[in-house]
Write a protein that holds these residues in place. Structure first.
Motif, PDB file in Angstrom:
ATOM      1  N   MET A   1      59.363  68.134  25.349  1.00  0.00           N
ATOM      2  CA  MET A   1      58.807  69.717  25.451  1.00  0.00           C
ATOM      3  C   MET A   1      58.030  69.355  26.685  1.00  0.00           C
ATOM      4  N   SER A   2      58.205  70.524  27.328  1.00  0.00           N
ATOM      5  CA  SER A   2      57.127  70.441  28.561  1.00  0.00           C
ATOM      6  C   SER A   2      55.729  70.809  28.093  1.00  0.00           C
ATOM      7  N   TRP A   3      55.034  70.166  29.052  1.00  0.00           N
ATOM      8  CA  TRP A   3      53.256  70.088  28.686  1.00  0.00           C
ATOM      9  C   TRP A   3      53.047  71.772  28.680  1.00  0.00           C
ATOM     10  N   THR A   4      53.745  72.629  29.373  1.00  0.00           N
ATOM     11  CA  THR A   4      53.259  73.974  29.458  1.00  0.00           C
ATOM     12  C   THR A   4      53.691  74.716  27.954  1.00  0.00           C
ATOM     13  N   GLN A   5      54.288  74.078  26.990  1.00  0.00           N
ATOM     14  CA  GLN A   5      54.320  74.645  25.918  1.00  0.00           C
ATOM     15  C   GLN A   5      53.377  73.674  24.498  1.00  0.00           C
ATOM     16  N   ALA A   6      52.863  72.761  25.218  1.00  0.00           N
ATOM     17  CA  ALA A   6      51.946  71.965  24.323  1.00  0.00           C
ATOM     18  C   ALA A   6      50.368  72.256  24.560  1.00  0.00           C
ATOM     19  N   PRO A   7      49.702  71.757  23.422  1.00  0.00           N
ATOM     20  CA  PRO A   7      48.144  72.426  23.428  1.00  0.00           C
ATOM     21  C   PRO A   7      47.517  71.841  25.042  1.00  0.00           C
ATOM     22  N   VAL A   8      46.355  72.681  25.217  1.00  0.00           N
ATOM     23  CA  VAL A   8      45.741  72.235  26.414  1.00  0.00           C
ATOM     24  C   VAL A   8      44.163  72.691  26.115  1.00  0.00           C
ATOM     25  N   VAL A   9      43.346  72.013  26.773  1.00  0.00           N
ATOM     26  CA  VAL A   9      41.915  72.371  26.358  1.00  0.00           C
ATOM     27  C   VAL A   9      41.066  72.784  27.801  1.00  0.00           C
ATOM     28  N   GLY A  10      40.705  73.912  27.831  1.00  0.00           N
ATOM     29  CA  GLY A  10      40.037  74.394  29.153  1.00  0.00           C
ATOM     30  C   GLY A  10      38.579  74.203  28.926  1.00  0.00           C
ATOM     31  N   PHE A  11      37.928  74.117  29.998  1.00  0.00           N
ATOM     32  CA  PHE A  11      36.500  73.681  30.244  1.00  0.00           C
ATOM     33  C   PHE A  11      35.953  74.340  31.321  1.00  0.00           C
TER      34      PHE A  11
END
Length: 239
Positions: A1-11
């Motif tokens: 799975m591409s990272w674009t579909q995985a969780p991300v955490v913005g700061f």
């Protein structure tokens, strides 16, 4: 799975100024996005120093408001760093616009208050970080003009939900710009996250070397760009 579909955490942070060794965090936001689910955590911090009028003009927080309603820096910084370290330790990339400013300022604040840095919490280098500013500079080098968050939102047709220079609004806009970059330049969406992090390290260094080699504009003082990313080299702290 591409990272674009995985969780991300913005700061993102709003601060007393732009010197990572001297200035302090006033507000911060951490936004975790997983699929259609988004959780937002925000902090208002009493920085312990006066907030200059120029900074208040940007983010709207006065010294009086921060003293009255803000939390002490130590506990707030511990929570912020804990959220980011937890994400990174679980392989969730941290997304930040001009990440070397926010992450370096956070690290300086942690040192100032005798708290463990992000690297110390992780037991390794701080990675993976995704920075739409670094990526845009690298992927669309020929485009002229400013590359502030607002101009990138305009360029990539990202509509912020609220006024920029509010930490949680800026985080959401930054994640939106990252999504738009992945659509405009699909090759980055297929890269392994570690490879994409390393690409940004090299891209930032190349940009900074070029920036530092250019003569300054007449009558304007210019800071030297630090070659390191996503953390600048640590400098002595202001008391």
């Amino acid at each position: 799975m591409s990272w674009t579909q995985a969780p991300v955490v913005g700061f993102d942070t709003e601060t007393t100024g732009v010197d990572v060794g001297e200035d302090r965090i006033v507000t911060a936001a951490v936004v975790r996005r997983e699929g259609r689910s988004t959780s937002v955590t925000t902090w208002l911090v009493d920085p312990g120093v006066p907030i200059p009028p120029d900074a208040t003009a940007v983010h709207g927080i006065t010294s009086e408001h921060a003293r009255r309603h803000g939390r002490p820096p130590g506990p707030a910084l511990e929570e912020i760093a804990g959220e980011l370290a937890d994400a990174l330790s679980h392989g969730e990339p941290v997304v930040a616009f001009n990440a070397s400013f926010d992450l370096s300022l956070l690290d300086a604040e942690l040192r100032r208050h005798g708290l463990a840095s992000l690297g110390e919490r992780l037991g390794r280098d701080v990675r993976v970080v995704l920075d739409p500013l670094v990526l845009d500079r690298h992927l669309d080098r020929a485009r002229e003009g400013a590359r502030r968050l607002g101009t990138l939102c305009d360029h990539y047709a990202v509509r912020p939900v609220g006024a920029l220079h509010t930490a949680d609004v800026d985080v959401a806009a930054t994640i939106g710009v990252l999504d738009a970059l992945a659509r405009a330049f699909p090759a980055i969406g297929t890269m392994a996250l570690d490879d994409l992090h390393d690409l940004q390290v090299d891209a930032h260094r190349a940009w900074a070397q070029g920036y530092n080699a250019r003569p300054p504009e007449p009558g304007r003082e210019r800071r030297t760009a630090d070659l390191s990313w996503p953390l600048r080299r640590a400098r002595p702290l202001a008391a």
